[in-house]
Design a protein around this motif. Structure first.
Motif, short mmCIF file in Angstrom:
data_model
loop_
_atom_site.label_atom_id
_atom_site.label_comp_id
_atom_site.label_asym_id
_atom_site.label_seq_id
_atom_site.Cartn_x
_atom_site.Cartn_y
_atom_site.Cartn_z
N TRP A 32 0.79 -1.23 0.00
CA TRP A 32 0.00 0.00 0.00
C TRP A 32 0.83 1.28 0.00
CZ3 TRP A 32 -4.75 0.70 -1.35
CH2 TRP A 32 -5.41 1.90 -1.05
N ALA A 68 1.77 1.66 -3.60
CA ALA A 68 0.84 1.20 -4.63
C ALA A 68 0.24 2.35 -5.42
CB ALA A 68 -0.26 0.35 -4.00
N ALA A 69 -0.10 3.43 -4.75
CA ALA A 69 -0.75 4.55 -5.43
C ALA A 69 0.17 5.16 -6.49
CB ALA A 69 -1.17 5.61 -4.42
N GLU A 70 1.44 5.35 -6.13
CA GLU A 70 2.37 5.96 -7.09
C GLU A 70 2.65 5.00 -8.24
OE1 GLU A 70 6.64 8.31 -7.24
OE2 GLU A 70 6.31 6.78 -5.71
N VAL A 71 2.86 3.73 -7.94
CA VAL A 71 3.12 2.75 -9.00
C VAL A 71 1.91 2.66 -9.93
CG1 VAL A 71 3.53 0.31 -9.50
CG2 VAL A 71 4.76 1.43 -7.63
N ARG A 72 0.72 2.62 -9.36
CA ARG A 72 -0.49 2.58 -10.18
C ARG A 72 -0.59 3.83 -11.06
NH1 ARG A 72 -3.77 2.62 -6.36
NH2 ARG A 72 -3.85 0.38 -6.00
N GLY A 73 -0.28 4.98 -10.45
CA GLY A 73 -0.31 6.22 -11.23
C GLY A 73 0.69 6.22 -12.36
N LEU A 119 1.95 3.58 -13.97
CA LEU A 119 1.50 2.67 -15.03
C LEU A 119 0.33 3.24 -15.82
CD1 LEU A 119 1.77 -0.75 -13.14
CD2 LEU A 119 3.41 0.28 -14.72
N LEU A 120 -0.58 3.92 -15.12
CA LEU A 120 -1.73 4.53 -15.81
C LEU A 120 -1.28 5.67 -16.72
CD1 LEU A 120 -4.46 4.58 -13.02
CD2 LEU A 120 -4.42 3.17 -15.09
N CYS A 151 8.81 6.89 -10.68
CA CYS A 151 8.46 6.90 -9.26
C CYS A 151 9.64 7.40 -8.42
CB CYS A 151 8.07 5.51 -8.80
SG CYS A 151 6.64 4.80 -9.64
N ARG A 189 -4.93 8.05 -1.98
CA ARG A 189 -5.29 6.65 -1.75
C ARG A 189 -5.21 6.29 -0.26
NH1 ARG A 189 -7.79 4.45 -6.27
NH2 ARG A 189 -6.75 5.25 -8.13
#
Length: 495
Positions: free
Chosen positions: A275, A278-283, A285-286, A353, A392
């Motif tokens: 967690w 996760a928010a930065e990695v998800r951002g 990739l998006l 990141c 997040r």
């Protein structure tokens, strides 16, 4: 019982700073010995170009080790850490130029320093004709980026306890970001974990490149510069020279991997909660996914390629390369439509990141900036509303918000100042702006005279010095370098 503390100048603890610089030079010497062994094995005539500087650097490393043992109980202060890291990178850039100059690959001092700094900062801007350069020189370029990517100073921190060296200030100066996260209670152990993950990804990537069809020499060079987000290649056409979908897919995977926070990998390996990152990695990739779709649409609508597949292939690779700050090429994006080029410029500034090998302002800062803008708009409608900066579910303090805003303002002011310096040097506006941005963001490739199919030979010597400063500032996230330029830093009573 510890030895004496060496303090000369305005109160700096040189007994701790010099060992860090010497340790970095020792790491460079080992890299030079590797290249010398390659030169001997392949009889390419470059052996002395590596052995001579290595013979000078190794004794300096030994002296640094002895100095560290004599001052092992003395803690580093903040400015000692900043100075140690900055001097270490300057020393790496200066020492790393020796093989280029001794071999004659780059005959002028400024050129050798520029190539070396572009290597160790993982910027990837180049002056070398790679098709004509000896293999050992190409390997040295790749090793310089690999060492710079993990952070030569982090390597020193990992082994510093053996010398009794205080490491906290060095680690935080080297890994500056929104936060410098400890993965373990001891910073040296954290540095070793980072190095281990970095080395593991390098080995896996080498096997993947080799399996995809690269020869062993090309594979080792390209993984060294992929996982470091460096972008140096053994071919003038970069990855495009291989014309292989398999090679491009491997490059995409590991370029993206290099742009992800290394703490994310450690938590995944341990089975801990992902967690915090996760928010930065998800951002991240998006951003890459959305950018690939947008750039592909731009290329297809402009009839830049024959069909959607060719446009997608070109867009996916280039977006991953620019977004991670690597700088590998398969296509001349300088010929793309204005929208596609502008989108790439935006990706260049955002970067990967925090805690990765990428440059730019970092995704987490971009996310926090977006949240801050939203809060300010809400405040216009509801002045008394109490707002908490969170992403997040993770809450960020007001101090972090101010730091992010301050960093971003300074970052773009430095980019603007660099652009004006390039204009004064005689470059056109497009080349001036993108050369400054590319060096500050550690991408190494801009537009115009420094575009995808060009190198930095068009940049005058004086302007290359400015770009070297931008590379260093970008590698150490600007403030670590700029703080040395303030009068307060040099006062004796600074903590």
């Amino acid at each position: 019982m510890s030895g004496p503390v060496l303090r000369v100048g305005p109160g700096f603890n040189w007994g701790l700073i010099l060992p860090v610089v010497s340790g970095v030079l020792g790491a460079l010497a080992l890299g030079m010995l590797v290249c010398a062994l390659h030169a001997v094995a392949h009889d390419d005539g470059t052996t002395s170009s590596f052995l001579v500087p290595a013979a000078v650097l190794l004794p300096l490393a030994g002296l640094g080790f002895l100095a560290a043992r004599r001052t092992r109980t003395v803690p580093l202060r903040a400015r000692d850490g900043f100075l140690a890291v900055t001097l270490a990178w300057l020393a790496a850039g200066a020492a790393g130029a020796a093989p280029f100059l001794l071999e004659g690959t780059l005959p002028r001092l400024v050129d050798g320093l520029f190539e070396s700094m572009a290597g160790f900062t993982t910027t990837g801007s180049t002056l070398v004709d790679v098709e004509a350069a000896p293999e050992s020189i190409l390997l040295w370029r790749s090793l310089s980026q690999w060492l710079g990517g993990v952070g030569i100073v982090v390597l020193v921190v990992a082994i510093a306890p053996a010398a009794g060296l205080a490491t906290q200030r060095i680690f935080h100066a080297e890994t500056s970001g929104v936060t410098a996260e400890r993965l373990t209670p001891r910073i040296a152990d954290t540095a070793k974990i980072i190095c281990g993950i970095y080395g593991g990804l390098t080995l896996v990537g080498f096997g993947a490149y080799w399996a995809a069809g690269m020869g062993p020499f090309d594979a080792i060079n390209h993984i060294l510069t992929t996982i470091s987000s460096g972008g140096f290649s053994t071919r003038s056409a970069s990855i495009g020279a291989f014309d292989s979908v398999a090679v491009e897919l491997v490059a995409i995977v590991f370029m993206i991997a290099s742009g992800i926070n290394f703490a994310f990998y450690w938590r995944a390996l341990r089975g801990d909660s992902l967690w915090p990152q996760a928010a930065e990695v998800r951002g991240f990739l998006l951003i890459l996914l959305g950018s690939t779709a947008a750039v592909t649409a731009s290329l297809v609508l402009a009839d830049q390629y024959d069909g959607v597949w060719d446009g997608l292939r070109a867009a996916a690779f280039t977006v991953a390369s620019v977004g991670s700050g690597t700088g590998f090429l398969t296509d001349d994006f300088d010929l793309w439509p204005d929208y596609a080029r502008s989108h790439l410029l935006l990706l260049m500034f955002i970067g990967g990141c925090a805690g990765s090998t990428s440059g730019g302002i970092k995704v987490v800062r971009a996310m926090l900036l977006g949240k801050t803008v939203g809060q300010e708009l809400t405040r216009q409608l509801r002045p008394r509303a109490v707002q908490v900066l969170r992403t997040r579910g993770k809450v960020f303090s007001e101090e972090v918000r101010r730091a992010v805003l301050g960093f971003t303002v300074v970052y773009f002011l430095v980019a603007i100042a660099g652009t004006f310096a390039m204009l004064v040097a005689g470059l056109d506006l497009l080349s001036a702006a993108t050369s400054a941005a590319a060096c500050l963001a550690l991408l190494g490739t801009g537009l115009g005279d420094v575009g995808a199919t060009e190198n930095f030979q068009a940049i005058p010597e004086g302007a290359r010095v400015v770009l070297m400063f931008l590379m260093l500032a970008g590698r150490l996230e600007v403030l670590t370098v700029l703080v040395l330029l303030t009068p307060a830093f040099w006062r004796r009573n600074v903590a």
